[in-house]
Motif scaffolding. Structure first.
Motif, short mmCIF file in Angstrom:
data_model
loop_
_atom_site.label_atom_id
_atom_site.label_comp_id
_atom_site.label_asym_id
_atom_site.label_seq_id
_atom_site.Cartn_x
_atom_site.Cartn_y
_atom_site.Cartn_z
N ASN A 154 0.81 -1.22 0.00
CA ASN A 154 0.00 0.00 0.00
C ASN A 154 0.83 1.25 0.00
O ASN A 154 0.31 2.35 0.17
CB ASN A 154 -0.94 0.01 1.20
CG ASN A 154 -0.20 -0.07 2.52
OD1 ASN A 154 1.03 -0.04 2.55
ND2 ASN A 154 -0.93 -0.17 3.61
N ARG A 155 2.12 1.06 -0.19
CA ARG A 155 3.04 2.18 -0.30
C ARG A 155 3.08 3.03 0.98
O ARG A 155 3.42 4.20 0.93
CB ARG A 155 2.69 3.08 -1.49
CG ARG A 155 2.62 2.34 -2.79
CD ARG A 155 3.99 1.87 -3.23
NE ARG A 155 3.95 1.20 -4.50
CZ ARG A 155 4.11 1.82 -5.67
NH1 ARG A 155 4.29 3.12 -5.70
NH2 ARG A 155 4.07 1.12 -6.78
N SER A 156 2.71 2.45 2.11
CA SER A 156 2.79 3.20 3.36
C SER A 156 4.25 3.51 3.67
O SER A 156 5.15 2.75 3.31
CB SER A 156 2.15 2.43 4.50
OG SER A 156 2.86 1.22 4.73
N THR A 158 11.85 12.34 3.13
CA THR A 158 10.72 11.76 2.42
C THR A 158 11.21 10.58 1.58
O THR A 158 12.14 10.73 0.78
CB THR A 158 10.05 12.79 1.50
OG1 THR A 158 9.64 13.93 2.26
CG2 THR A 158 8.83 12.18 0.82
N ILE A 159 10.57 9.44 1.77
CA ILE A 159 10.91 8.26 1.00
C ILE A 159 9.87 8.09 -0.11
O ILE A 159 8.68 8.37 0.08
CB ILE A 159 10.97 7.00 1.90
CG1 ILE A 159 11.58 5.81 1.16
CG2 ILE A 159 9.60 6.65 2.47
CD1 ILE A 159 11.88 4.63 2.06
N SER A 160 10.33 7.65 -1.28
CA SER A 160 9.42 7.45 -2.41
C SER A 160 10.01 6.38 -3.32
O SER A 160 11.18 6.01 -3.18
CB SER A 160 9.20 8.75 -3.17
OG SER A 160 10.42 9.22 -3.73
N ARG A 161 9.18 5.89 -4.25
CA ARG A 161 9.69 4.89 -5.18
C ARG A 161 9.19 5.19 -6.58
O ARG A 161 8.08 5.70 -6.76
CB ARG A 161 9.30 3.48 -4.74
CG ARG A 161 7.83 3.18 -4.68
CD ARG A 161 7.53 1.95 -3.81
NE ARG A 161 8.35 0.81 -4.16
CZ ARG A 161 8.55 -0.22 -3.36
NH1 ARG A 161 8.02 -0.25 -2.16
NH2 ARG A 161 9.31 -1.24 -3.73
N ASP A 162 10.02 4.86 -7.56
CA ASP A 162 9.68 5.01 -8.98
C ASP A 162 9.80 3.62 -9.59
O ASP A 162 10.90 3.15 -9.88
CB ASP A 162 10.64 6.00 -9.64
CG ASP A 162 10.29 6.28 -11.09
OD1 ASP A 162 9.63 5.42 -11.72
OD2 ASP A 162 10.67 7.35 -11.59
N ASN A 163 8.67 2.98 -9.80
CA ASN A 163 8.69 1.61 -10.30
C ASN A 163 9.29 1.52 -11.69
O ASN A 163 9.97 0.54 -12.02
CB ASN A 163 7.28 1.03 -10.30
CG ASN A 163 6.74 0.85 -8.91
OD1 ASN A 163 7.50 0.77 -7.95
ND2 ASN A 163 5.42 0.83 -8.79
#
Length: 122
Positions: A55-57, A69-74
Motif C-alpha cells: 500500500n506504499r505506506s 521523504t521516501i518514495s519509489r519510482d517503479n
C-alpha cells in the motif's frame, strides 16, 4: 545477480538537502518493502525510513520526520530518500535494503547495498 546500489551522498552544509537513490538490478523492487538505514562511526546501524510494497505506506524515525521523504519510482526500479534541513547528526553511511514488510530491525532485511556517505558539516 541481485544487487542494490546507493548513490547521491556527499558533503553538504547544515540546512542543506540531498537526494539518495537506491537502484535495483536483477529483481523488481516493487515486490519488496525498502528500508533506509544509517550507521555513524562508533554507533549501531539504525532504521531511518521504510516504504512498503503493497500500500506504499511510509515510516520514519522520529528524528527525521518532517525532513526526510521516501518514495519509489517503479519504472526506474529505484527508491529515493529526499533529505532536507540536514543536521550534523545526520552524518553517517546510508544503506538501503529489502524485506517483505517494513521493520525497524536491520536483521529483518536481506539484500543490502554498499552504502553511500553523507556528511553534514560547515
Amino acid at each position: 545477480q541481485v544487487q542494490l546500489v546507493e548513490s547521491g551522498g556527499g558533503l553538504v552544509q547544515p540546512g542543506g538537502s540531498l537526494r539518495l537513490s537506491c537502484a535495483a538490478s536483477g529483481f523488481t523492487l516493487d515486490y519488496y518493502a525498502i528500508g533506509w538505514f544509517r550507521q555513524a562511526p562508533g554507533k549501531e546501524r539504525e532504521g531511518v525510513s521504510c516504504i512498503s510494497s503493497s500500500n506504499r505506506s511510509t515510516h520514519y524515525q522520529d528524528s527525521v520526520k518532517g525532513r526526510f521523504t521516501i518514495s519509489r519510482d517503479n519504472a526506474k526500479n529505484t527508491v529515493y530518500l529526499q533529505m532536507n534541513s540536514l543536521k550534523p547528526e545526520d552524518t553517517a553511511v546510508y544503506y538501503c535494503a529489502t524485506n517483505y514488510y517494513c521493520s525497524g530491525r536491520s536483521t529483518d532485511f536481506g539484500s543490502w547495498g554498499q552504502g553511500t556517505q553523507v556528511t553534514v558539516s560547515s
